[in-house]
Design a protein around this motif. Structure first.
Motif, PDB file in Angstrom:
ATOM      1  N   LEU A  45      39.806  38.069  -8.157  1.00 62.69           N
ATOM      2  CA  LEU A  45      39.401  39.311  -7.495  1.00 62.69           C
ATOM      3  C   LEU A  45      39.083  40.386  -8.526  1.00 62.69           C
ATOM      4  O   LEU A  45      39.643  40.357  -9.611  1.00 62.69           O
ATOM      5  CB  LEU A  45      40.542  39.814  -6.593  1.00 62.69           C
ATOM      6  CG  LEU A  45      40.908  38.898  -5.429  1.00 62.69           C
ATOM      7  CD1 LEU A  45      42.157  39.420  -4.722  1.00 62.69           C
ATOM      8  CD2 LEU A  45      39.761  38.769  -4.456  1.00 62.69           C
ATOM      9  N   LYS A  46      38.239  41.365  -8.208  1.00 62.39           N
ATOM     10  CA  LYS A  46      37.532  41.391  -6.948  1.00 62.39           C
ATOM     11  C   LYS A  46      36.142  40.798  -7.085  1.00 62.39           C
ATOM     12  O   LYS A  46      35.507  40.435  -6.114  1.00 62.39           O
ATOM     13  CB  LYS A  46      37.395  42.843  -6.448  1.00 62.39           C
ATOM     14  CG  LYS A  46      38.699  43.588  -6.350  1.00 62.39           C
ATOM     15  CD  LYS A  46      38.428  45.096  -6.114  1.00 62.39           C
ATOM     16  CE  LYS A  46      39.707  45.872  -6.331  1.00 62.39           C
ATOM     17  NZ  LYS A  46      39.418  47.332  -6.457  1.00 62.39           N
ATOM     18  N   GLY A  47      35.660  40.743  -8.333  1.00 58.92           N
ATOM     19  CA  GLY A  47      34.258  40.405  -8.581  1.00 58.92           C
ATOM     20  C   GLY A  47      33.796  39.056  -8.052  1.00 58.92           C
ATOM     21  O   GLY A  47      32.628  38.867  -7.737  1.00 58.92           O
ATOM     22  N   GLY A  48      34.734  38.086  -7.945  1.00 58.13           N
ATOM     23  CA  GLY A  48      34.331  36.741  -7.562  1.00 58.13           C
ATOM     24  C   GLY A  48      34.180  36.518  -6.064  1.00 58.13           C
ATOM     25  O   GLY A  48      33.803  35.424  -5.624  1.00 58.13           O
ATOM     26  N   VAL A  49      34.452  37.572  -5.267  1.00 55.80           N
ATOM     27  CA  VAL A  49      34.551  37.374  -3.822  1.00 55.80           C
ATOM     28  C   VAL A  49      33.249  36.925  -3.143  1.00 55.80           C
ATOM     29  O   VAL A  49      33.256  36.010  -2.331  1.00 55.80           O
ATOM     30  CB  VAL A  49      35.101  38.664  -3.167  1.00 55.80           C
ATOM     31  CG1 VAL A  49      34.667  38.814  -1.738  1.00 55.80           C
ATOM     32  CG2 VAL A  49      36.615  38.648  -3.222  1.00 55.80           C
ATOM     33  N   LEU A  50      32.137  37.558  -3.468  1.00 55.41           N
ATOM     34  CA  LEU A  50      30.887  37.161  -2.807  1.00 55.41           C
ATOM     35  C   LEU A  50      30.482  35.756  -3.239  1.00 55.41           C
ATOM     36  O   LEU A  50      30.030  34.950  -2.429  1.00 55.41           O
ATOM     37  CB  LEU A  50      29.756  38.166  -3.105  1.00 55.41           C
ATOM     38  CG  LEU A  50      29.712  39.361  -2.151  1.00 55.41           C
ATOM     39  CD1 LEU A  50      30.841  40.322  -2.379  1.00 55.41           C
ATOM     40  CD2 LEU A  50      28.368  40.063  -2.230  1.00 55.41           C
ATOM     41  N   GLU A 166      33.460  50.591  -9.325  1.00 60.72           N
ATOM     42  CA  GLU A 166      34.010  50.197  -8.012  1.00 60.72           C
ATOM     43  C   GLU A 166      33.063  50.286  -6.820  1.00 60.72           C
ATOM     44  O   GLU A 166      33.486  50.039  -5.688  1.00 60.72           O
ATOM     45  CB  GLU A 166      35.328  50.933  -7.697  1.00 60.72           C
ATOM     46  CG  GLU A 166      36.513  50.473  -8.541  1.00 60.72           C
ATOM     47  CD  GLU A 166      36.883  49.003  -8.345  1.00 60.72           C
ATOM     48  OE1 GLU A 166      36.667  48.455  -7.244  1.00 60.72           O
ATOM     49  OE2 GLU A 166      37.376  48.384  -9.317  1.00 60.72           O
ATOM     50  N   VAL A 167      31.803  50.618  -7.039  1.00 61.25           N
ATOM     51  CA  VAL A 167      30.864  50.553  -5.897  1.00 61.25           C
ATOM     52  C   VAL A 167      29.719  49.580  -6.187  1.00 61.25           C
ATOM     53  O   VAL A 167      29.599  49.073  -7.304  1.00 61.25           O
ATOM     54  CB  VAL A 167      30.292  51.939  -5.487  1.00 61.25           C
ATOM     55  CG1 VAL A 167      31.266  52.698  -4.626  1.00 61.25           C
ATOM     56  CG2 VAL A 167      29.853  52.728  -6.687  1.00 61.25           C
ATOM     57  N   TYR A 168      28.920  49.334  -5.157  1.00 58.66           N
ATOM     58  CA  TYR A 168      27.724  48.467  -5.179  1.00 58.66           C
ATOM     59  C   TYR A 168      28.033  46.979  -5.283  1.00 58.66           C
ATOM     60  O   TYR A 168      27.158  46.186  -5.579  1.00 58.66           O
ATOM     61  CB  TYR A 168      26.753  48.875  -6.309  1.00 58.66           C
ATOM     62  CG  TYR A 168      26.482  50.355  -6.372  1.00 58.66           C
ATOM     63  CD1 TYR A 168      25.995  51.032  -5.253  1.00 58.66           C
ATOM     64  CD2 TYR A 168      26.739  51.083  -7.527  1.00 58.66           C
ATOM     65  CE1 TYR A 168      25.771  52.400  -5.298  1.00 58.66           C
ATOM     66  CE2 TYR A 168      26.510  52.451  -7.576  1.00 58.66           C
ATOM     67  CZ  TYR A 168      26.026  53.103  -6.464  1.00 58.66           C
ATOM     68  OH  TYR A 168      25.811  54.441  -6.514  1.00 58.66           O
ATOM     69  N   ARG A 169      29.283  46.576  -4.992  1.00 57.65           N
ATOM     70  CA  ARG A 169      29.603  45.144  -5.011  1.00 57.65           C
ATOM     71  C   ARG A 169      28.859  44.399  -3.904  1.00 57.65           C
ATOM     72  O   ARG A 169      28.709  43.190  -3.930  1.00 57.65           O
ATOM     73  CB  ARG A 169      31.111  44.923  -4.799  1.00 57.65           C
ATOM     74  CG  ARG A 169      31.990  45.432  -5.929  1.00 57.65           C
ATOM     75  CD  ARG A 169      33.435  44.982  -5.670  1.00 57.65           C
ATOM     76  NE  ARG A 169      34.402  45.663  -6.511  1.00 57.65           N
ATOM     77  CZ  ARG A 169      34.763  45.257  -7.734  1.00 57.65           C
ATOM     78  NH1 ARG A 169      34.232  44.176  -8.246  1.00 57.65           N
ATOM     79  NH2 ARG A 169      35.663  45.925  -8.420  1.00 57.65           N
ATOM     80  N   ASN A 170      28.438  45.138  -2.872  1.00 56.32           N
ATOM     81  CA  ASN A 170      27.828  44.532  -1.683  1.00 56.32           C
ATOM     82  C   ASN A 170      26.377  44.089  -1.868  1.00 56.32           C
ATOM     83  O   ASN A 170      25.837  43.389  -1.027  1.00 56.32           O
ATOM     84  CB  ASN A 170      27.866  45.539  -0.531  1.00 56.32           C
ATOM     85  CG  ASN A 170      27.136  46.827  -0.900  1.00 56.32           C
ATOM     86  OD1 ASN A 170      27.462  47.451  -1.919  1.00 56.32           O
ATOM     87  ND2 ASN A 170      26.162  47.221  -0.112  1.00 56.32           N
ATOM     88  N   LEU A 171      25.727  44.504  -2.942  1.00 56.00           N
ATOM     89  CA  LEU A 171      24.305  44.171  -3.099  1.00 56.00           C
ATOM     90  C   LEU A 171      24.106  42.656  -3.149  1.00 56.00           C
ATOM     91  O   LEU A 171      24.889  41.943  -3.752  1.00 56.00           O
ATOM     92  CB  LEU A 171      23.739  44.822  -4.364  1.00 56.00           C
ATOM     93  CG  LEU A 171      23.894  46.345  -4.447  1.00 56.00           C
ATOM     94  CD1 LEU A 171      23.389  46.856  -5.788  1.00 56.00           C
ATOM     95  CD2 LEU A 171      23.177  47.017  -3.282  1.00 56.00           C
TER      96      LEU A 171
END
Ligand code: IMP
Ligand code: MG
Length: 185
Positions: A45-50, A166-171
């Motif tokens: 976590l957290k980067g590997g989630v997508l 901490e933002v834009y992980r959703n792209l």
């Protein structure tokens, strides 16, 4: 209020289509390699989630998932310090299990080197690494990578799990930060 990601986006490095195509290939390869074996995916976590959620949909063999959170950065910096802390440990006992670590990006290698040392001491049957991105030029500690999505140049990237403060992980794509924004978002 965070700005639109477009204020920080220099260029799209890997499109959503390219990501999904490569993840399907990785999933097929992992499915073949672990056929008939027990498999536990460990997402960092957290980067590997997508990456985890897309990858697991492409893995045809039955498997479990678990999560681990580590922190490797000094506050307010974008350089790995080599000092790694476990913020949240696994729930599942990995003794005797075939563990595949799922990471967003390997940069200096310090984080993964620490995590693999900690996990090896728990005696899994096997321990392999699957990373979406490999910034090979930046490596300071050698870590053997078993599955790599893309080798990328030494640029700060964000999106698809990776954050910019901490933002834009959703792209749905991987973008490169505009050079003039690199240390001032
Ligand atoms: P390492 O310990 O230097 O290999 O750092 C790995 C961690 O640093 C990754 O799991 C990311 O969280 C973070 N990281 C490294 N490069 C980037 C980047 O370009 N964008 C966002 N996060 C990054
Ligand atoms: Mg990370």
């Amino acid at each position: 209020m965070p700005h639109s990601h477009e204020d920080y986006l220099g260029e799209i490095l890997i499109t959503s289509e390219q990501l999904q195509k490569r993840i399907a290939e990785l999933g097929a390869q992992i499915s073949a390699d672990y056929a008939g074996k027990d498999l536990l995916l460990v997402c960092i976590l957290k980067g590997g989630v997508l990456f985890l959620t897309d990858l697991m949909r492409q893995i045809a063999v039955p498997h479990s998932i678990d999560f681990m959170a580590v922190s490797s950065y000094g506050a307010g910096t974008r350089e790995s310090t080599g000092v790694v802390r476990i913020m949240m440990d696994l729930e599942i006992d990995i003794y005797g299990r075939n563990v595949l670590l799922v990471e967003d990006i390997i940069d200096s290698g310090h984080t993964l080197s620490y995590i693999t040392r900690v996990l090896r001491a728990r005696n899994p049957a096997s321990l392999r690494i699957c990373t979406l991105l490999d910034k090979a030029e930046r490596r300071e500690v050698d870590v053997p990578l078993d599955y790599v999505g893309f080798r990328i140049p030494n640029k700060f990237v964000f999106g698809y799990g990776l954050d910019l403060d901490e933002v834009y992980r959703n792209l749905a794509f991987i973008g490169v930060v505009k050079p003039e924004k690199v240390n001032q978002s």
